[in-house]
Design a protein around this motif. Structure first.
Motif, short mmCIF file in Angstrom:
data_model
loop_
_atom_site.label_atom_id
_atom_site.label_comp_id
_atom_site.label_asym_id
_atom_site.label_seq_id
_atom_site.Cartn_x
_atom_site.Cartn_y
_atom_site.Cartn_z
N LYS A 243 0.83 -1.21 0.00
CA LYS A 243 0.00 0.00 0.00
C LYS A 243 0.86 1.26 0.00
O LYS A 243 1.98 1.27 0.50
CB LYS A 243 -0.91 0.02 1.23
CG LYS A 243 -0.17 0.13 2.56
CD LYS A 243 -1.14 0.16 3.73
CE LYS A 243 -0.40 0.26 5.07
NZ LYS A 243 -1.33 0.28 6.21
N ILE A 244 0.32 2.30 -0.59
CA ILE A 244 0.87 3.65 -0.50
C ILE A 244 -0.22 4.47 0.17
O ILE A 244 -1.20 4.87 -0.47
CB ILE A 244 1.21 4.23 -1.89
CG1 ILE A 244 2.16 3.30 -2.65
CG2 ILE A 244 1.79 5.63 -1.75
CD1 ILE A 244 3.53 3.20 -2.05
N GLU A 245 -0.08 4.68 1.46
CA GLU A 245 -1.15 5.32 2.25
C GLU A 245 -1.47 6.72 1.73
O GLU A 245 -2.63 7.11 1.65
CB GLU A 245 -0.73 5.40 3.72
CG GLU A 245 -1.84 5.78 4.67
CD GLU A 245 -2.69 4.60 5.11
OE1 GLU A 245 -3.77 4.84 5.68
OE2 GLU A 245 -2.28 3.45 4.90
N ARG A 246 -0.44 7.46 1.37
CA ARG A 246 -0.63 8.83 0.88
C ARG A 246 0.18 9.01 -0.39
O ARG A 246 1.39 8.78 -0.40
CB ARG A 246 -0.20 9.85 1.94
CG ARG A 246 -0.30 11.29 1.49
CD ARG A 246 0.12 12.24 2.61
NE ARG A 246 0.27 13.61 2.13
CZ ARG A 246 -0.71 14.48 1.97
NH1 ARG A 246 -1.96 14.11 2.27
NH2 ARG A 246 -0.49 15.70 1.54
N VAL A 247 -0.48 9.43 -1.46
CA VAL A 247 0.22 9.63 -2.72
C VAL A 247 0.80 11.04 -2.77
O VAL A 247 0.35 11.94 -2.05
CB VAL A 247 -0.73 9.41 -3.92
CG1 VAL A 247 -1.29 8.00 -3.90
CG2 VAL A 247 -1.86 10.43 -3.92
N PRO A 248 1.79 11.28 -3.61
CA PRO A 248 2.41 12.61 -3.68
C PRO A 248 1.44 13.67 -4.18
O PRO A 248 0.59 13.41 -5.02
CB PRO A 248 3.56 12.41 -4.67
CG PRO A 248 3.78 10.94 -4.73
CD PRO A 248 2.47 10.30 -4.47
N ARG A 249 1.58 14.86 -3.63
CA ARG A 249 0.82 16.03 -4.11
C ARG A 249 1.66 16.91 -5.01
O ARG A 249 1.13 17.63 -5.85
CB ARG A 249 0.34 16.85 -2.92
CG ARG A 249 -1.06 16.56 -2.40
CD ARG A 249 -1.32 15.14 -2.09
NE ARG A 249 -2.63 14.96 -1.44
CZ ARG A 249 -3.07 13.79 -1.03
NH1 ARG A 249 -2.32 12.69 -1.20
NH2 ARG A 249 -4.25 13.68 -0.48
N ASP A 250 2.98 16.89 -4.79
CA ASP A 250 3.87 17.75 -5.55
C ASP A 250 4.96 16.90 -6.21
O ASP A 250 5.39 15.89 -5.66
CB ASP A 250 4.52 18.80 -4.64
CG ASP A 250 3.49 19.73 -4.04
OD1 ASP A 250 2.69 20.29 -4.82
OD2 ASP A 250 3.46 19.89 -2.81
N TRP A 251 5.38 17.36 -7.38
CA TRP A 251 6.39 16.65 -8.15
C TRP A 251 7.49 17.62 -8.58
O TRP A 251 7.28 18.83 -8.63
CB TRP A 251 5.76 16.00 -9.40
CG TRP A 251 4.67 15.02 -9.06
CD1 TRP A 251 3.39 15.32 -8.69
CD2 TRP A 251 4.78 13.61 -9.01
NE1 TRP A 251 2.69 14.16 -8.42
CE2 TRP A 251 3.51 13.10 -8.62
CE3 TRP A 251 5.82 12.72 -9.27
CZ2 TRP A 251 3.26 11.74 -8.48
CZ3 TRP A 251 5.57 11.36 -9.15
CH2 TRP A 251 4.31 10.88 -8.74
N ARG A 252 8.65 17.07 -8.88
CA ARG A 252 9.78 17.88 -9.35
C ARG A 252 10.54 17.11 -10.42
O ARG A 252 10.38 15.90 -10.56
CB ARG A 252 10.71 18.22 -8.19
CG ARG A 252 11.32 17.01 -7.51
CD ARG A 252 12.36 17.38 -6.48
NE ARG A 252 12.88 16.22 -5.77
CZ ARG A 252 13.79 15.38 -6.26
NH1 ARG A 252 14.31 15.59 -7.48
NH2 ARG A 252 14.23 14.34 -5.55
#
Length: 413
Positions: free
Chosen positions: A374-383
């Protein structure tokens, strides 16, 4: 088929070339394991060429004692249980026929079923009464790549029982062993529907127009009178609805739409739930319409363009806000109390977290291990990827993702 399976104008996808000619496939894996991808189409139906293809593979290439991982497009076992509870039919006999007639008669065992379609994780394991001394069969739903989350606290599917397809067949049973997110957390997430107005702002145009058109039709039938109290307004509204067949038909059409929208197999629940939902919106329409007319009359006095414009604008805005809030409350009660409207209640949340996937490993002894991650929280920001970083992607999460196990690895020896 044209895009992925045809030599004419197809086969190319994102710089890759496809090889298959059908929508189903068979892959031979190490140590006598097989991966079979079945195309269940729209109602779990497998066409004859597909069944015969699997039969030919079993006859020519498989041996007694081989094990199968069967991949499906949707969790037939869950839908069959739900539809059976509704008194309807979702046919899983094709799947049972494939298992019993094509594979089991040749000594080949289907040990793992895997599917997506529902955007959550749920694992059913064959019960001891059904499996006997054999290792239990696993049925895993892992739709964690979906655009939004599906609830796990909907209708009760904690115990699944197959319907025997022949008089001499024994029905198998499967019990839930793990869900992600768990049912308590799923129910808590559903409370996000109280913010339906802000999560789905564009939805408000639907109730806004409905409220405006209804108030407009009633106002045109009432004339120039401005009721001084809600009770007087209610009496006048009732009179004009009774005297105007077109307006009465409009109200009945709205009621019919709410009854049709109610997600249930029970006629009693459909009528009660649909009526309650309809009545709540009717009450909101009435008070918003009467309040807007009274307020615009206080501001502009006599009837005219400005009063009509202000009244219509307030009704439209009030319908946008109140209609969205009522829809959110209705969906929350439906999913958390009655286990209904799972699709609408959670797609409207736009919940992007709780992603998950499966990793499978077959070791040198032929033991299959399934890792539910599982990935409990996915990224909101990317670089952008920096020079020297080992990531293959051009863009990477601004904060690293945390991978964890949903449950202990499932081991099939």
């Amino acid at each position: 088929s044209r895009l992925f399976c045809s030599d004419i104008g197809g086969r190319r996808f994102a710089g890759w070339w496809t090889r298959q000619k059908r929508s189903y496939f068979v892959l031979k894996l190490p140590h006598r394991w097989w991966l079979i991808g079945s195309d269940g189409q729209l109602q779990s139906d497998m066409d004859v060429p597909q069944i015969e293809h699997f039969r030919e593979i079993a006859d020519r290439h498989m041996k007694a004692g081989d094990k199968v991982i069967l991949c499906l497009s949707l969790p037939v076992w869950v839908y069959a249980q739900k539809y059976r509870a509704m008194g309807r039919t979702f046919d899983e006999t094709d799947l049972i026929h494939l298992r019993e007639e094509v594979f089991a008669k040749r000594g080949i065992e289907v040990k793992v079923y895997m599917t997506g379609d529902l955007h959550h994780y749920r694992r059913h394991e064959e019960t001891k009464e059904s499996a006997g001394s054999a290792q239990p069969v696993q049925k895993i739903t892992a739709g964690g790549g979906g655009a939004f989350l599906h609830p796990t606290h909907e209708e009760d599917v904690s115990l699944l029982v197959e319907e025997p397809v022949t008089p001499e067949a024994t029905a198998r049973s499967y019990a839930v062993k793990a869900t992600y997110p768990d049912m308590k957390k799923s129910a808590r997430i559903a409370y996000g529907n109280l913010l339906f107005l802000f999560k789905n702002p564009r939805f408000g145009i639907v109730p806004a127009l409905l409220y405006l058109i209804t108030a407009w039709l009633v106002g045109a039938s009432v004339g120039q009178e401005v009721p001084r109290s809600p009770w007087r307004a209610l009496l006048i509204t009732a009179d004009v609805v009774g005297d105007n067949p077109g307006l009465a038909i409009w109200m009945l059409c709205i009621l019919g739409a709410f009854l049709a929208f109610t997600d249930t197999h029970s006629k009693v629940y459909r009528i009660i739930g649909g009526l309650a939902h309809w009545a709540a919106h009717m009450a909101a329409m009435f008070y918003i319409g009467w309040g807007a007319l009274s307020l615009s009359t206080m501001i502009f006095g006599d009837p005219g363009f400005l009063r009509s414009t202000l009244t219509g604008s307030m009704v439209f805005a009030g319908g946008w806000i109140a209609g969205s809030i009522l829809m959110g409350i209705y969906l929350l009660i439906s999913i958390n109390v009655f286990g209904r409207h799972s699709e609408e209640a959670f797609s409207g949340l736009k919940h992007q977290d709780h992603k998950h996937f499966l990793r499978l490993n077959i070791d040198r002894q032929g033991t299959l291990t399934i890792w539910p991650i599982k990935i409990e929280r996915v990224p909101r920001d990317w670089r952008e990827r920096k020079a020297g970083e080992t990531a293959n992607a051009l863009v990477v999460p601004a904060e690293p993702m945390q991978a964890e196990l949903i449950e202990a690895p499932i081991v099939v020896r």
